[in-house]
Design a protein around this motif. Structure first.
Motif, PDB file in Angstrom:
ATOM      1  N   MET B   1       8.647  20.943-152.199  1.00 58.53           N
ATOM      2  CA  MET B   1       9.242  22.105-152.841  1.00 58.53           C
ATOM      3  C   MET B   1      10.426  21.658-153.707  1.00 58.53           C
ATOM      4  SD  MET B   1      11.102  25.273-150.931  1.00 58.53           S
ATOM      5  CE  MET B   1      12.186  26.340-151.836  1.00 58.53           C
ATOM      6  N   HIS B   2      10.459  22.158-154.937  1.00 58.42           N
ATOM      7  CA  HIS B   2      11.577  21.800-155.810  1.00 58.42           C
ATOM      8  C   HIS B   2      12.829  22.556-155.406  1.00 58.42           C
ATOM      9  CE1 HIS B   2       8.246  20.840-158.865  1.00 58.42           C
ATOM     10  NE2 HIS B   2       8.708  19.714-158.360  1.00 58.42           N
ATOM     11  N   THR B   3      13.953  21.904-155.643  1.00 62.23           N
ATOM     12  CA  THR B   3      15.226  22.559-155.334  1.00 62.23           C
ATOM     13  C   THR B   3      16.286  22.067-156.308  1.00 62.23           C
ATOM     14  OG1 THR B   3      16.762  23.090-153.545  1.00 62.23           O
ATOM     15  CG2 THR B   3      15.965  20.831-153.647  1.00 62.23           C
ATOM     16  N   ASP B  10      23.936  21.717-149.953  1.00 67.03           N
ATOM     17  CA  ASP B  10      24.263  22.793-148.999  1.00 67.03           C
ATOM     18  C   ASP B  10      23.435  22.641-147.724  1.00 67.03           C
ATOM     19  OD1 ASP B  10      26.074  23.868-150.737  1.00 67.03           O
ATOM     20  OD2 ASP B  10      24.813  25.540-151.375  1.00 67.03           O
ATOM     21  N   GLU B  11      22.177  22.261-147.901  1.00 68.38           N
ATOM     22  CA  GLU B  11      21.271  22.160-146.751  1.00 68.38           C
ATOM     23  C   GLU B  11      21.715  21.040-145.806  1.00 68.38           C
ATOM     24  OE1 GLU B  11      18.977  24.289-146.239  1.00 68.38           O
ATOM     25  OE2 GLU B  11      17.464  23.416-144.911  1.00 68.38           O
ATOM     26  N   ILE B  12      21.983  19.865-146.353  1.00 69.30           N
ATOM     27  CA  ILE B  12      22.326  18.735-145.478  1.00 69.30           C
ATOM     28  C   ILE B  12      23.709  18.929-144.854  1.00 69.30           C
ATOM     29  CG2 ILE B  12      23.287  17.218-147.299  1.00 69.30           C
ATOM     30  CD1 ILE B  12      21.091  15.963-144.440  1.00 69.30           C
ATOM     31  N   ILE B 114      13.495  22.222-147.636  1.00 65.08           N
ATOM     32  CA  ILE B 114      13.836  21.727-148.978  1.00 65.08           C
ATOM     33  C   ILE B 114      14.309  20.282-149.011  1.00 65.08           C
ATOM     34  CG2 ILE B 114      14.333  24.030-149.885  1.00 65.08           C
ATOM     35  CD1 ILE B 114      17.295  23.383-149.697  1.00 65.08           C
ATOM     36  N   ILE B 115      14.692  19.721-147.871  1.00 68.74           N
ATOM     37  CA  ILE B 115      15.035  18.293-147.855  1.00 68.74           C
ATOM     38  C   ILE B 115      14.269  17.607-146.730  1.00 68.74           C
ATOM     39  CG2 ILE B 115      17.373  18.663-148.770  1.00 68.74           C
ATOM     40  CD1 ILE B 115      18.403  18.103-145.895  1.00 68.74           C
ATOM     41  N   GLU B 116      14.121  16.287-146.879  1.00 69.42           N
ATOM     42  CA  GLU B 116      13.518  15.478-145.810  1.00 69.42           C
ATOM     43  C   GLU B 116      14.527  14.413-145.398  1.00 69.42           C
ATOM     44  OE1 GLU B 116       8.868  15.003-146.998  1.00 69.42           O
ATOM     45  OE2 GLU B 116      10.335  14.051-148.311  1.00 69.42           O
ATOM     46  N   ALA B 139      22.995   9.377-142.927  1.00 66.72           N
ATOM     47  CA  ALA B 139      21.656   9.972-142.873  1.00 66.72           C
ATOM     48  C   ALA B 139      21.101   9.993-144.300  1.00 66.72           C
ATOM     49  CB  ALA B 139      21.705  11.381-142.304  1.00 66.72           C
ATOM     50  N   LEU B 140      20.017   9.259-144.490  1.00 66.34           N
ATOM     51  CA  LEU B 140      19.395   9.191-145.816  1.00 66.34           C
ATOM     52  C   LEU B 140      18.405  10.348-145.932  1.00 66.34           C
ATOM     53  CD1 LEU B 140      19.520   7.090-148.190  1.00 66.34           C
ATOM     54  CD2 LEU B 140      17.434   6.105-147.224  1.00 66.34           C
ATOM     55  N   PHE B 141      18.433  11.045-147.053  1.00 60.72           N
ATOM     56  CA  PHE B 141      17.496  12.163-147.207  1.00 60.72           C
ATOM     57  C   PHE B 141      17.002  12.235-148.643  1.00 60.72           C
ATOM     58  CE2 PHE B 141      20.070  15.426-149.422  1.00 60.72           C
ATOM     59  CZ  PHE B 141      21.334  14.880-149.297  1.00 60.72           C
ATOM     60  N   ARG B 142      15.924  12.978-148.829  1.00 60.94           N
ATOM     61  CA  ARG B 142      15.419  13.136-150.195  1.00 60.94           C
ATOM     62  C   ARG B 142      15.034  14.578-150.452  1.00 60.94           C
ATOM     63  NH1 ARG B 142      10.738   9.184-148.966  1.00 60.94           N
ATOM     64  NH2 ARG B 142       9.448  10.444-147.607  1.00 60.94           N
ATOM     65  N   PHE B 143      15.026  14.889-151.719  1.00 57.25           N
ATOM     66  CA  PHE B 143      14.586  16.221-152.139  1.00 57.25           C
ATOM     67  C   PHE B 143      13.959  16.079-153.523  1.00 57.25           C
ATOM     68  CE2 PHE B 143      18.166  17.010-155.068  1.00 57.25           C
ATOM     69  CZ  PHE B 143      19.134  16.145-154.574  1.00 57.25           C
TER      70      PHE B 143
END
Lengths: 131, 147
Positions: B1-3, B10-12, B114-116, B139-143
């Motif tokens: 999903m695009h964000t 905000d999510e992380i 929205i993030i992984e 914590a590494l994450f992607r979006f």
């Protein structure tokens, strides 16, 4: 018996107010604009502000000035001015909380602070700013 | 999903905040945020500085993920969220380790649309700094963004 610095504080205030100019010192609000997202910053209304007489000097030299330059460098900030104030000018405002300064129409961001406090009484504050 | 970048941030940070404030200790410790002016907590009854943490996010990578016309392309954005934990020194890292575990656990257990989160840890023990013992949990994450 501890030395009484009252006279020194009065001298510091007199000299700063003799050679300085009036500025407004602000403390930013600590209240989040959005309580659910405090990381997005505080409300625009300042928590506090006060008028001080301040002396502006270039960020250089030795002593407190050098300490401020070095301290700012640790934060990857190059301060452009150092602002000397007497806490005696307004004892209701804690200069440790100073976040920004308005000098006429020009705004300065406070990055680092040093206090000259050899005894119980604070004699001088020096703020390292950019702007 | 695009964000958007802001929504991903905000999510992380929201995950970090919720996890930190619900942590297993008796009372939540203060959490500060990058580039937000807040007062650090004071000292405890023993004159030791009170525990707090600071959360920040930094961008790591941005890579185009597909061939498509401009405006319909997907970009994979990788970013690093770091929770810096500041604890009073002198307890053999006990509280620091406890809080690192709590942070690691809530990042690993989190879910998001929205993030992984793709990697949590390893913790970085910075050591004594100022009046604190400092340790970081990255914590590494992607979006994904459309562009």
């Amino acid at each position: 018996m501890a030395k009484d610095y009252t006279g020194n504080a009065a001298t510091a205030k007199r000299l700063v107010e003799k050679f300085g100019r009036a500025v407004t010192v602000y403390k930013r609000s600590r209240t989040p604009a959005d309580a659910g997202k405090p990381w997005q910053g505080p409300t625009d209304t300042p928590a506090d502000f006060a008028t001080f007489i301040a002396v502006f000097v270039p960020a250089a030299g030795g002593g407190l000035g050098k300490i401020l330059v070095d301290k700012a460098a640790e934060l990857d900030v190059t301060i452009t001015q150092e602002v000397i104030l007497s806490p005696e000018s307004d004892l209701t405002f804690d200069l440790n909380d100073a976040d920004s300064i308005l000098d006429g129409g020009r705004a300065y961001k406070v990055h680092v602070r040093e206090e000259l406090k050899p005894g119980d009484l604070s004699l001088l504050f020096v703020l390292g700013v950019t702007g | 999903m695009h964000t958007t970048q802001q929504a991903a941030y905000d999510e992380i940070i929201g995950i970090a905040r919720a996890g930190w404030l619900a942590n297993g200790t008796s009372a939540p410790f203060t959490l500060l945020y990058d580039d937000v002016k807040e007062d650090k907590p004071g000292v405890d009854a023993n004159g030791l500085p009170l525990t707090y943490a600071r959360v920040s996010v930094a961008d790591i990578d941005s890579e185009r993920g597909c061939i498509a016309p401009i405006g319909e392309r997907t970009f994979e954005e990788t970013a690093l969220c770091t929770v810096q934990i500041f604890t009073p020194p002198g307890d053999g890292r006990t509280l620091s380790n406890e809080l690192l575990q709590i942070v690691r656990d809530f990042f690993r257990a989190s879910t998001s649309s929205i993030i992984e989160i793709i990697q949590v840890g390893p913790p970085e023990r910075i050591g004594q700094e100022g009046g604190y013992f400092v340790a970081n949990m990255p914590a590494l994450f992607r979006f994904y963004q459309e562009g």
